[in-house]
Motif scaffolding. Structure first.
Motif, PDB file in Angstrom:
ATOM      1  N   MET A   5       1.000  -1.292  -0.070  1.00  0.00           N
ATOM      2  CA  MET A   5       0.022   0.201  -0.073  1.00  0.00           C
ATOM      3  C   MET A   5       0.828   1.306   0.008  1.00  0.00           C
ATOM      4  N   ALA A   6       0.679   2.072  -0.745  1.00  0.00           N
ATOM      5  CA  ALA A   6       1.568   3.474  -0.923  1.00  0.00           C
ATOM      6  C   ALA A   6       1.059   4.350   0.119  1.00  0.00           C
ATOM      7  N   ALA A   7       2.142   4.945   0.645  1.00  0.00           N
ATOM      8  CA  ALA A   7       2.185   5.974   1.791  1.00  0.00           C
ATOM      9  C   ALA A   7       1.225   6.979   1.262  1.00  0.00           C
ATOM     10  N   SER A   8       0.652   7.464   2.704  1.00  0.00           N
ATOM     11  CA  SER A   8      -0.266   8.718   2.172  1.00  0.00           C
ATOM     12  C   SER A   8       0.413   9.942   2.045  1.00  0.00           C
ATOM     13  N   ALA A   9       0.210  10.898   1.251  1.00  0.00           N
ATOM     14  CA  ALA A   9       0.782  12.017   0.845  1.00  0.00           C
ATOM     15  C   ALA A   9       0.752  13.113   1.919  1.00  0.00           C
ATOM     16  N   SER A  10       1.967  13.656   2.277  1.00  0.00           N
ATOM     17  CA  SER A  10       2.165  14.595   3.286  1.00  0.00           C
ATOM     18  C   SER A  10       1.312  15.640   3.064  1.00  0.00           C
ATOM     19  N   PRO A  11       0.701  16.486   4.104  1.00  0.00           N
ATOM     20  CA  PRO A  11      -0.022  17.585   3.795  1.00  0.00           C
ATOM     21  C   PRO A  11       0.547  18.812   3.395  1.00  0.00           C
ATOM     22  N   THR A  12      -0.051  19.647   2.472  1.00  0.00           N
ATOM     23  CA  THR A  12       0.802  20.941   2.079  1.00  0.00           C
ATOM     24  C   THR A  12       0.151  22.087   2.591  1.00  0.00           C
ATOM     25  N   VAL A  13      -0.874  21.786   3.403  1.00  0.00           N
ATOM     26  CA  VAL A  13      -1.390  23.207   4.164  1.00  0.00           C
ATOM     27  C   VAL A  13      -2.052  22.494   5.408  1.00  0.00           C
ATOM     28  N   PHE A  14      -2.004  23.558   6.566  1.00  0.00           N
ATOM     29  CA  PHE A  14      -2.635  23.343   7.751  1.00  0.00           C
ATOM     30  C   PHE A  14      -4.053  23.853   7.869  1.00  0.00           C
ATOM     31  N   LEU A  15      -4.894  23.449   8.719  1.00  0.00           N
ATOM     32  CA  LEU A  15      -6.003  24.115   9.070  1.00  0.00           C
ATOM     33  C   LEU A  15      -6.329  24.747  10.447  1.00  0.00           C
ATOM     34  N   LEU A  16      -6.963  25.731  10.492  1.00  0.00           N
ATOM     35  CA  LEU A  16      -7.546  26.370  11.951  1.00  0.00           C
ATOM     36  C   LEU A  16      -8.712  26.491  11.764  1.00  0.00           C
ATOM     37  N   MET A  17      -9.579  25.886  12.865  1.00  0.00           N
ATOM     38  CA  MET A  17     -11.069  25.836  12.604  1.00  0.00           C
ATOM     39  C   MET A  17     -11.361  26.805  13.889  1.00  0.00           C
ATOM     40  N   VAL A  18     -12.186  27.559  13.915  1.00  0.00           N
ATOM     41  CA  VAL A  18     -12.644  28.591  14.828  1.00  0.00           C
ATOM     42  C   VAL A  18     -14.185  28.527  15.230  1.00  0.00           C
ATOM     43  N   ASN A  19     -14.571  28.291  16.175  1.00  0.00           N
ATOM     44  CA  ASN A  19     -16.091  28.747  16.559  1.00  0.00           C
ATOM     45  C   ASN A  19     -16.178  29.166  17.844  1.00  0.00           C
ATOM     46  N   GLY A  20     -16.958  30.188  18.277  1.00  0.00           N
ATOM     47  CA  GLY A  20     -17.198  30.852  19.515  1.00  0.00           C
ATOM     48  C   GLY A  20     -18.065  31.789  19.350  1.00  0.00           C
ATOM     49  N   GLN A  21     -18.024  32.781  20.341  1.00  0.00           N
ATOM     50  CA  GLN A  21     -19.212  33.941  20.460  1.00  0.00           C
ATOM     51  C   GLN A  21     -18.543  35.196  20.837  1.00  0.00           C
ATOM     52  N   ILE A  22     -19.356  36.199  20.192  1.00  0.00           N
ATOM     53  CA  ILE A  22     -18.781  37.534  20.927  1.00  0.00           C
ATOM     54  C   ILE A  22     -20.181  37.569  21.771  1.00  0.00           C
ATOM     55  N   GLU A  23     -19.778  37.369  23.356  1.00  0.00           N
ATOM     56  CA  GLU A  23     -20.573  37.275  24.380  1.00  0.00           C
ATOM     57  C   GLU A  23     -21.305  38.498  24.922  1.00  0.00           C
ATOM     58  N   SER A  24     -20.331  39.426  25.086  1.00  0.00           N
ATOM     59  CA  SER A  24     -20.946  40.763  25.704  1.00  0.00           C
ATOM     60  C   SER A  24     -20.002  41.828  25.862  1.00  0.00           C
ATOM     61  N   ALA A  25     -20.696  42.941  26.214  1.00  0.00           N
ATOM     62  CA  ALA A  25     -19.824  44.168  26.587  1.00  0.00           C
ATOM     63  C   ALA A  25     -20.376  44.948  27.506  1.00  0.00           C
ATOM     64  N   GLN A  26     -19.280  45.709  27.946  1.00  0.00           N
ATOM     65  CA  GLN A  26     -19.725  46.718  29.027  1.00  0.00           C
ATOM     66  C   GLN A  26     -19.271  47.925  28.520  1.00  0.00           C
ATOM     67  N   PHE A  27     -20.183  48.917  28.306  1.00  0.00           N
ATOM     68  CA  PHE A  27     -20.144  50.507  27.834  1.00  0.00           C
ATOM     69  C   PHE A  27     -20.967  51.091  28.824  1.00  0.00           C
ATOM     70  N   PRO A  28     -20.434  51.703  29.973  1.00  0.00           N
ATOM     71  CA  PRO A  28     -21.307  52.242  30.846  1.00  0.00           C
ATOM     72  C   PRO A  28     -21.923  53.586  30.647  1.00  0.00           C
ATOM     73  N   GLU A  29     -21.496  54.371  29.313  1.00  0.00           N
ATOM     74  CA  GLU A  29     -22.061  55.540  28.930  1.00  0.00           C
ATOM     75  C   GLU A  29     -23.288  55.246  27.908  1.00  0.00           C
ATOM     76  N   PHE A  30     -23.315  53.988  27.129  1.00  0.00           N
ATOM     77  CA  PHE A  30     -24.115  53.731  26.153  1.00  0.00           C
ATOM     78  C   PHE A  30     -25.093  52.647  26.347  1.00  0.00           C
ATOM     79  N   ASP A  31     -26.076  52.612  25.410  1.00  0.00           N
ATOM     80  CA  ASP A  31     -27.063  51.520  25.570  1.00  0.00           C
ATOM     81  C   ASP A  31     -27.499  51.324  24.175  1.00  0.00           C
ATOM     82  N   ASP A  32     -28.211  50.055  23.876  1.00  0.00           N
ATOM     83  CA  ASP A  32     -28.958  49.879  22.765  1.00  0.00           C
ATOM     84  C   ASP A  32     -27.649  49.751  21.639  1.00  0.00           C
TER      85      ASP A  32
END
Length: 205
Positions: A1-28
């Motif tokens: 069986m032939a060896a698998s080819a070496s990768p030529t790129v890497f991957l970066l997988m990101v998930n998450g959230q912009i959760e919240s903010a604190q702006f004492p002088e502003f709303d909405d």
């Protein structure tokens, strides 16, 4: 069986959230985000930019502005230089009901696989460095452009700014084939400040 080819790129997988903010002088407030990255990087899935819902403070005195706005994207690259950053801009109404920028800037996606939470500082110009020209439309473009200057700290790009609030983001990060391409992102390596700057401040010029 032939060896698998070496990768030529890497991957970066990101998930998450912009959760919240604190702006004492502003709303909405609502936020927009986009990703910026070096020329060797390319998104393979997910959204490069988005806009959240408008959120308001609770009337019981709780000051957090909660978005819990999801982010999800996958990148491929051959080179870690130009590691992706997320640019976040926060908007709200002025006295005349027009949407204006209340703060913006960028934070690097964490280098280390796993879960990470970043508390980023949003800042605003002092009145005495503002010009009479309406520059709201150009500000976010400027910070997106400056975020591409990966080797230039944001603190070197700003003068006369003051703290305006805080934005909390959470990330779940997975990488693939980085070690096969000779890159080590173990915690002991990426704790070197010369290799990473995970929590750059969110700034407003």
């Amino acid at each position: 069986m032939a060896a698998s080819a070496s990768p030529t790129v890497f991957l970066l997988m990101v998930n998450g959230q912009i959760e919240s903010a604190q702006f004492p002088e502003f709303d909405d407030l609502y936020c927009k985000y986009c990703f910026v990255y070096g020329y060797d990087w390319a998104p393979t899935s997910g959204l490069e930019e988005g806009i959240s819902q408008i959120t308001s403070k609770n009337r019981d005195g709780h000051q957090d502005l909660v978005w819990n706005f999801p982010i999800e994207i996958t990148f491929k690259s051959t080179n870690p230089f130009g590691w992706p950053q997320i640019v976040v801009s926060v908007y709200g109404p002025d006295l005349f009901g027009n949407d204006v920028v209340r703060g913006y800037g960028a934070v690097h996606i964490p280098f280390t696989p796993g879960r990470d939470q970043s508390l980023a500082v949003a800042q605003e110009d002092h009145p005495y460095v503002r010009s009479g020209i309406d520059i709201q439309a150009t500000k976010v473009y400027k910070v997106r452009k400056e975020a591409r200057n990966v080797g230039t700290p944001f603190t070197d790009l700003m003068t006369r700014v003051r703290s305006q609030g805080f934005v909390t983001l959470s990330f779940n990060v997975v990488t693939k084939d980085m070690k096969k391409l000779g890159y080590d992102v173990s915690p002991g390596i990426t704790s070197n400040p010369s290799l990473m700057s995970v929590t750059e401040g969110i700034h407003k010029y």
